[in-house]
Design a protein around this motif. Sequence first.
Motif, PDB file in Angstrom:
ATOM      1  N   LEU A 127      18.125 -30.881   7.226  1.00 33.59           N
ATOM      2  CA  LEU A 127      17.891 -30.929   5.794  1.00 33.59           C
ATOM      3  C   LEU A 127      17.927 -29.491   5.295  1.00 33.59           C
ATOM      4  N   SER A 128      18.586 -29.234   4.186  1.00 35.75           N
ATOM      5  CA  SER A 128      18.556 -27.873   3.660  1.00 35.75           C
ATOM      6  C   SER A 128      17.147 -27.586   3.149  1.00 35.75           C
ATOM      7  N   PRO A 129      16.743 -26.317   3.137  1.00 36.53           N
ATOM      8  CA  PRO A 129      15.393 -25.989   2.658  1.00 36.53           C
ATOM      9  C   PRO A 129      15.144 -26.523   1.246  1.00 36.53           C
ATOM     10  N   ALA A 130      16.168 -26.476   0.406  1.00 39.05           N
ATOM     11  CA  ALA A 130      15.980 -26.976  -0.965  1.00 39.05           C
ATOM     12  C   ALA A 130      15.747 -28.484  -0.974  1.00 39.05           C
ATOM     13  N   ALA A 131      16.461 -29.184  -0.098  1.00 43.70           N
ATOM     14  CA  ALA A 131      16.276 -30.638  -0.037  1.00 43.70           C
ATOM     15  C   ALA A 131      14.863 -30.961   0.444  1.00 43.70           C
ATOM     16  N   LEU A 132      14.395 -30.197   1.421  1.00 42.78           N
ATOM     17  CA  LEU A 132      13.049 -30.432   1.928  1.00 42.78           C
ATOM     18  C   LEU A 132      12.005 -30.153   0.834  1.00 42.78           C
ATOM     19  N   ASP A 133      12.233 -29.084   0.069  1.00 39.09           N
ATOM     20  CA  ASP A 133      11.331 -28.795  -1.049  1.00 39.09           C
ATOM     21  C   ASP A 133      11.251 -29.984  -1.991  1.00 39.09           C
ATOM     22  N   GLN A 134      12.424 -30.545  -2.241  1.00 38.61           N
ATOM     23  CA  GLN A 134      12.486 -31.671  -3.166  1.00 38.61           C
ATOM     24  C   GLN A 134      11.695 -32.863  -2.614  1.00 38.61           C
ATOM     25  N   LEU A 135      11.848 -33.138  -1.332  1.00 37.28           N
ATOM     26  CA  LEU A 135      11.109 -34.254  -0.731  1.00 37.28           C
ATOM     27  C   LEU A 135       9.605 -33.984  -0.732  1.00 37.28           C
ATOM     28  N   MET A 136       9.253 -32.697  -0.555  1.00 38.34           N
ATOM     29  CA  MET A 136       7.832 -32.339  -0.560  1.00 38.34           C
ATOM     30  C   MET A 136       7.209 -32.539  -1.941  1.00 38.34           C
ATOM     31  N   ALA A 137       8.024 -32.359  -2.984  1.00 40.22           N
ATOM     32  CA  ALA A 137       7.473 -32.408  -4.336  1.00 40.22           C
ATOM     33  C   ALA A 137       7.422 -33.823  -4.904  1.00 40.22           C
ATOM     34  N   TYR A 138       8.190 -34.713  -4.306  1.00 38.45           N
ATOM     35  CA  TYR A 138       8.293 -36.066  -4.851  1.00 38.45           C
ATOM     36  C   TYR A 138       7.027 -36.872  -4.538  1.00 38.45           C
ATOM     37  N   ASN A 139       6.790 -37.893  -5.342  1.00 38.95           N
ATOM     38  CA  ASN A 139       5.501 -38.581  -5.272  1.00 38.95           C
ATOM     39  C   ASN A 139       5.415 -39.747  -4.282  1.00 38.95           C
ATOM     40  N   TRP A 140       6.553 -40.286  -3.863  1.00 38.42           N
ATOM     41  CA  TRP A 140       6.631 -41.356  -2.857  1.00 38.42           C
ATOM     42  C   TRP A 140       5.733 -42.561  -3.134  1.00 38.42           C
ATOM     43  N   PRO A 141       5.957 -43.239  -4.271  1.00 32.04           N
ATOM     44  CA  PRO A 141       5.152 -44.446  -4.536  1.00 32.04           C
ATOM     45  C   PRO A 141       5.334 -45.508  -3.449  1.00 32.04           C
ATOM     46  N   GLY A 142       6.495 -45.510  -2.792  1.00 33.66           N
ATOM     47  CA  GLY A 142       6.722 -46.499  -1.724  1.00 33.66           C
ATOM     48  C   GLY A 142       6.413 -45.935  -0.344  1.00 33.66           C
ATOM     49  N   ASN A 143       5.777 -44.760  -0.330  1.00 36.64           N
ATOM     50  CA  ASN A 143       5.278 -44.153   0.909  1.00 36.64           C
ATOM     51  C   ASN A 143       6.368 -43.952   1.973  1.00 36.64           C
ATOM     52  N   VAL A 144       5.981 -44.117   3.252  1.00 36.01           N
ATOM     53  CA  VAL A 144       6.925 -43.774   4.331  1.00 36.01           C
ATOM     54  C   VAL A 144       8.170 -44.655   4.263  1.00 36.01           C
ATOM     55  N   ARG A 145       7.992 -45.904   3.863  1.00 30.17           N
ATOM     56  CA  ARG A 145       9.166 -46.778   3.785  1.00 30.17           C
ATOM     57  C   ARG A 145      10.165 -46.230   2.786  1.00 30.17           C
ATOM     58  N   GLU A 146       9.672 -45.750   1.648  1.00 31.73           N
ATOM     59  CA  GLU A 146      10.577 -45.206   0.640  1.00 31.73           C
ATOM     60  C   GLU A 146      11.272 -43.940   1.159  1.00 31.73           C
ATOM     61  N   LEU A 147      10.501 -43.118   1.881  1.00 33.46           N
ATOM     62  CA  LEU A 147      11.102 -41.908   2.470  1.00 33.46           C
ATOM     63  C   LEU A 147      12.198 -42.294   3.462  1.00 33.46           C
ATOM     64  N   GLU A 148      11.899 -43.287   4.272  1.00 33.60           N
ATOM     65  CA  GLU A 148      12.894 -43.742   5.249  1.00 33.60           C
ATOM     66  C   GLU A 148      14.150 -44.233   4.530  1.00 33.60           C
TER      67      GLU A 148
END
Length: 451
Positions: free
Chosen positions: A345-366
């Motif tokens: 993952l590019s550092p910017a992409a990881l930043d974006q994932l870190m900042a997102y709220n994930w209402p669907g939790n790990v399943r949504e991340l997956e």
Amino acid sequence: MTEQPKILIVDDEQIVRESLTNWLKEDGYQVDAAGDGPEALGKIRRLPFHIVLLDLKMPGMDGIQVLQEIKKDFPDTEVILMTAYGSVHTAVEAIRAGAYDYIVKPFDPEEVGLLIKKILEHKNLVMENLLLRQKLEEKYEFEDLIGKSAPMQQVFELIRQVAPTQATVMITGESGTGKELVAKAIHAISPRRFEPFIPLSCGALPDTLLESELFGYEKGAFTGAQHTKKGRFEMADGGTLFLDEIGEISLKTQIDLLRVLQEKSFRRLGGTDMIKVDVHIISATNRNLQEAIAQGLFRSDLYYRLNVVTVLLPPLRERREDIPLLAKHFLKRYAIEINKKIERLSPAALDQLMAYNWPGNVRELENAIERAVVISMGHELTPGDFAFLQASPGAPVGYSSKNLQELEKQHIQKILEENHWNISKSAADLGIDRVTLYNKIKKYGFERKDN
Ligand SMILES: Nc1ncnc2c1ncn2[C@@H]1O[C@H](COP(=O)(O)OP(=O)(O)OP(=O)(O)O)[C@@H](O)[C@H]1O
Ligand SMILES: [Mg+2]
């Protein structure tokens, strides 16, 4: 490397074998020599070597063939090819076939000595890294669960404590936080692990069906009962019964369940015999059962029976430090599954994932990683591959909960509109269940505009 490094020299010219042997012995290595491929392979099979110095051109079996044989059976043995000036391009090919490096004849023995030193240092480093990584993985992986955050480490500890006992376990947490994985992990390390793990999703079934699923029925118990059928309690005998969405069961079924828990036996529907079972019960819910109890929708006596031990899985947004590990884990899995060579993952992409709220939790991340792997064109995932996560272009990215709520709100609204308010489809896209989506719609006061 604690043992003395062992080196094998393979060359059809005696003078090369002898001079190299003397040189390397002086440097303190254990050295042996062979005059052709078959002799070399025979020696390696008897006693593996750390390094093989291999002549490329030999009568009979050539160096490349010997290299391939060595690498097939002893991938950790490093091979240095010795080649005459004219055949360097073959040597380059040999590197692709797994050789560590090549040296051009005639060579300076000093050069050979340095190369061998370099390989041995490198091997030591690889071993150290391997051990280090194994230690880290042991710490941050538990069965199929991943988590380095303090709350997840506590969950691992709790699983270890409860697995050997009979205590009922209730797992609570928002949709997609890993409740089912926790239930499976408990079973997998318990003394019951060789017996069945039987899941039942209680929310999906109407009352009568749920009862026949739980307890089974005798032939003729009701119209359509053509054979006797075992229920999940019987199937799980000796093992674990996982009652998912326990908060959804009716008051009537609650009473029946309570009775089984107290008596450890039950009757099939339409049956007269009491059937005794030995079952470890784990249940899960994403509902607040205390509230349901207060509203008279859930029996408190059943609640206390089911809830000797509580495992609480916090939402992903409250343990953001787990996001990088999880993201990398899913990336690895889906890159293999979808057959794409995406390494990071590019550092910017990881930043974006870190900042997102994930209402669907790990399943949504997956789901998000899977989707990004599908659409990615490069060797790393970039913010562009996660454009679907953005609520709107230029949306504020930050950790303040107000921003995150706003982001979530916009995102859900967008998905709903894209799917013309098809709730099932929108919930699937968001990676949350329908009940959670309904709650979010209520919370944010969304209204359908297109009808
Ligand atoms: N800690 C974790 N490590 C690795 N994968 C995880 C983790 N937590 C959840 N997952 C993955 O996320 C997905 C959802 O997990 P799971 O089905 O266990 O959630 P759940 O809490 O039971 O959700 P629901 O309430 O919607 O049933 C699964 O694919 C699971 O493998
Ligand atoms: Mg579940």
